[in-house]
Motif scaffolding. Structure first.
Motif, PDB file in Angstrom:
ATOM      1  N   VAL A 104       6.676  15.909   6.387  1.00 56.35           N
ATOM      2  CA  VAL A 104       7.012  15.658   4.990  1.00 56.35           C
ATOM      3  C   VAL A 104       6.809  14.186   4.641  1.00 56.35           C
ATOM      4  N   ILE A 105       7.082  13.290   5.571  1.00 63.55           N
ATOM      5  CA  ILE A 105       6.994  11.860   5.300  1.00 63.55           C
ATOM      6  C   ILE A 105       5.546  11.401   5.169  1.00 63.55           C
ATOM      7  N   ALA A 106       4.615  12.112   5.788  1.00 67.41           N
ATOM      8  CA  ALA A 106       3.204  11.711   5.733  1.00 67.41           C
ATOM      9  C   ALA A 106       2.485  12.514   4.664  1.00 67.41           C
ATOM     10  N   GLY A 107       1.265  12.165   4.435  1.00 69.08           N
ATOM     11  CA  GLY A 107       0.456  12.896   3.475  1.00 69.08           C
ATOM     12  C   GLY A 107      -0.104  11.999   2.396  1.00 69.08           C
ATOM     13  N   VAL A 108      -0.609  12.613   1.361  1.00 66.86           N
ATOM     14  CA  VAL A 108      -1.307  11.901   0.297  1.00 66.86           C
ATOM     15  C   VAL A 108      -0.396  10.939  -0.466  1.00 66.86           C
ATOM     16  N   PRO A 109       0.845  11.302  -0.834  1.00 61.05           N
ATOM     17  CA  PRO A 109       1.667  10.335  -1.584  1.00 61.05           C
ATOM     18  C   PRO A 109       1.954   9.050  -0.802  1.00 61.05           C
ATOM     19  N   VAL A 110       2.232   9.173   0.478  1.00 63.27           N
ATOM     20  CA  VAL A 110       2.493   7.984   1.293  1.00 63.27           C
ATOM     21  C   VAL A 110       1.215   7.179   1.460  1.00 63.27           C
ATOM     22  N   LEU A 111       0.095   7.857   1.634  1.00 58.13           N
ATOM     23  CA  LEU A 111      -1.192   7.172   1.741  1.00 58.13           C
ATOM     24  C   LEU A 111      -1.506   6.395   0.471  1.00 58.13           C
ATOM     25  N   ARG A 112      -1.238   6.987  -0.684  1.00 56.62           N
ATOM     26  CA  ARG A 112      -1.472   6.284  -1.946  1.00 56.62           C
ATOM     27  C   ARG A 112      -0.529   5.099  -2.102  1.00 56.62           C
ATOM     28  N   LEU A 113       0.692   5.216  -1.614  1.00 56.71           N
ATOM     29  CA  LEU A 113       1.639   4.100  -1.674  1.00 56.71           C
ATOM     30  C   LEU A 113       1.171   2.938  -0.810  1.00 56.71           C
ATOM     31  N   VAL A 114       0.744   3.238   0.413  1.00 57.41           N
ATOM     32  CA  VAL A 114       0.238   2.192   1.312  1.00 57.41           C
ATOM     33  C   VAL A 114      -1.031   1.563   0.734  1.00 57.41           C
ATOM     34  N   ALA A 115      -1.906   2.376   0.167  1.00 54.57           N
ATOM     35  CA  ALA A 115      -3.123   1.848  -0.447  1.00 54.57           C
ATOM     36  C   ALA A 115      -2.789   0.969  -1.645  1.00 54.57           C
ATOM     37  N   GLY A 116      -1.734   1.292  -2.375  1.00 55.05           N
ATOM     38  CA  GLY A 116      -1.308   0.456  -3.482  1.00 55.05           C
ATOM     39  C   GLY A 116      -0.885  -0.930  -3.031  1.00 55.05           C
ATOM     40  N   VAL A 117      -0.231  -0.990  -1.866  1.00 53.54           N
ATOM     41  CA  VAL A 117       0.138  -2.299  -1.307  1.00 53.54           C
ATOM     42  C   VAL A 117      -1.120  -3.092  -0.973  1.00 53.54           C
ATOM     43  N   PHE A 118      -2.102  -2.440  -0.367  1.00 57.54           N
ATOM     44  CA  PHE A 118      -3.372  -3.114  -0.075  1.00 57.54           C
ATOM     45  C   PHE A 118      -4.052  -3.559  -1.372  1.00 57.54           C
ATOM     46  N   GLY A 119      -3.986  -2.719  -2.411  1.00 57.12           N
ATOM     47  CA  GLY A 119      -4.593  -3.057  -3.684  1.00 57.12           C
ATOM     48  C   GLY A 119      -3.929  -4.245  -4.362  1.00 57.12           C
ATOM     49  N   LEU A 120      -2.647  -4.473  -4.100  1.00 62.43           N
ATOM     50  CA  LEU A 120      -1.953  -5.627  -4.676  1.00 62.43           C
ATOM     51  C   LEU A 120      -2.099  -6.892  -3.833  1.00 62.43           C
ATOM     52  N   VAL A 121      -2.130  -6.735  -2.528  1.00 63.92           N
ATOM     53  CA  VAL A 121      -2.240  -7.889  -1.632  1.00 63.92           C
ATOM     54  C   VAL A 121      -3.689  -8.373  -1.532  1.00 63.92           C
ATOM     55  N   GLY A 122      -4.646  -7.468  -1.645  1.00 60.80           N
ATOM     56  CA  GLY A 122      -6.055  -7.814  -1.496  1.00 60.80           C
ATOM     57  C   GLY A 122      -6.547  -8.924  -2.407  1.00 60.80           C
ATOM     58  N   PRO A 123      -6.263  -8.885  -3.727  1.00 63.71           N
ATOM     59  CA  PRO A 123      -6.724  -9.977  -4.591  1.00 63.71           C
ATOM     60  C   PRO A 123      -6.108 -11.333  -4.240  1.00 63.71           C
ATOM     61  N   VAL A 124      -4.865 -11.326  -3.783  1.00 60.77           N
ATOM     62  CA  VAL A 124      -4.224 -12.585  -3.387  1.00 60.77           C
ATOM     63  C   VAL A 124      -4.934 -13.172  -2.171  1.00 60.77           C
ATOM     64  N   VAL A 125      -5.216 -12.322  -1.194  1.00 58.55           N
ATOM     65  CA  VAL A 125      -5.924 -12.775   0.000  1.00 58.55           C
ATOM     66  C   VAL A 125      -7.338 -13.233  -0.355  1.00 58.55           C
ATOM     67  N   LEU A 126      -7.970 -12.554  -1.296  1.00 62.05           N
ATOM     68  CA  LEU A 126      -9.300 -12.936  -1.746  1.00 62.05           C
ATOM     69  C   LEU A 126      -9.304 -14.341  -2.351  1.00 62.05           C
ATOM     70  N   VAL A 127      -8.323 -14.630  -3.186  1.00 60.42           N
ATOM     71  CA  VAL A 127      -8.231 -15.964  -3.793  1.00 60.42           C
ATOM     72  C   VAL A 127      -7.957 -17.017  -2.732  1.00 60.42           C
ATOM     73  N   VAL A 128      -7.092 -16.717  -1.775  1.00 67.24           N
ATOM     74  CA  VAL A 128      -6.809 -17.666  -0.687  1.00 67.24           C
ATOM     75  C   VAL A 128      -8.075 -17.943   0.116  1.00 67.24           C
ATOM     76  N   GLY A 129      -8.855 -16.914   0.385  1.00 66.87           N
ATOM     77  CA  GLY A 129     -10.107 -17.100   1.111  1.00 66.87           C
ATOM     78  C   GLY A 129     -11.114 -17.931   0.341  1.00 66.87           C
ATOM     79  N   LEU A 130     -11.202 -17.701  -0.960  1.00 65.43           N
ATOM     80  CA  LEU A 130     -12.119 -18.501  -1.777  1.00 65.43           C
ATOM     81  C   LEU A 130     -11.687 -19.966  -1.813  1.00 65.43           C
ATOM     82  N   VAL A 131     -10.385 -20.212  -1.848  1.00 62.20           N
ATOM     83  CA  VAL A 131      -9.886 -21.588  -1.799  1.00 62.20           C
ATOM     84  C   VAL A 131     -10.202 -22.216  -0.449  1.00 62.20           C
ATOM     85  N   GLU A 132     -10.081 -21.455   0.629  1.00 64.26           N
ATOM     86  CA  GLU A 132     -10.428 -21.967   1.963  1.00 64.26           C
ATOM     87  C   GLU A 132     -11.909 -22.308   2.050  1.00 64.26           C
ATOM     88  N   LEU A 133     -12.756 -21.461   1.462  1.00 62.39           N
ATOM     89  CA  LEU A 133     -14.189 -21.724   1.494  1.00 62.39           C
ATOM     90  C   LEU A 133     -14.570 -22.952   0.666  1.00 62.39           C
TER      91      LEU A 133
END
Length: 176
Positions: free
Chosen positions: A51-80
């Motif tokens: 019950v704990i696994a499946g599509v809803p949990v996968l979408r929740l985890v992907a949402g975290v990646f979708g929110l953290v990804g742009p921040v990491v992208l900006v940090v990388g561009l600043v490093e470059l």
């Protein structure tokens, strides 16, 4: 390899993966969950999903990646763009037994993905020219990453990761 380049690539991949799966673009979350279940060996993928696994949990985890990804992208561009952008981090060469042992999970993973019930075999059988090309590029990118790791070609490895990420994102959303 420049750490800023790795950070930019990680940010781009995390953002694309996160938004595609979190918004369930073309049923990507269900397809990813189905592909991950089909890739389990020894019939473990046919067992009921907890019950704990499946599509809803996968979408929740992907949402975290979708929110953290742009921040990491900006940090990388600043490093470059920063003054230390020319400094590269040299990794020591791993010993030969470790390199030989590293090939085992790659070979096992490719075998699981290409077996008759594996996800890459299904994508190959049901795909058109673009999907088949993405399957070939994904397979070759995994092998390229392994050879770059074994032969200490760390400048080539980010290209292998990037091509694997792009081909995986082509396969993830599914057919129209």
């Amino acid at each position: 390899m420049n750490s800023g380049l790795f950070t930019v690539m990680w940010g781009l991949t995390a953002t694309a993966f996160g938004w595609i799966v979190a918004t369930d673009f073309r049923d990507a979350a269900r397809r990813l969950e189905l592909m991950s279940r089909r890739s389990l060996p020894f019939g473990l993928g046919r067992q009921p999903v907890p019950v704990i696994a499946g599509v809803p949990v996968l979408r929740l985890v992907a949402g975290v990646f979708g929110l953290v990804g742009p921040v990491v992208l900006v940090v990388g561009l600043v490093e470059l763009a920063g003054p230390d952008s020319a400094v590269t981090s040299a990794m020591p060469r791993p010993p030969l037994p470790f390199l030989l042992f590293a090939t085992v999970p790659v070979a096992l993973g490719l075998w699981i993905m290409w077996r008759p019930s594996g996800p890459l075999r299904g994508e190959w059988a049901g795909g058109g020219v673009v999907r088949r090309a993405a399957v070939v590029v994904l397979t070759l990118s995994v092998l390229c990453g392994l050879f770059a790791f074994v032969f200490d070609a760390m400048t080539v490895q980010p290209l292998c990761w990037l091509s694997a990420a792009v081909s995986g994102l082509i396969l993830l959303p599914g057919r129209r």
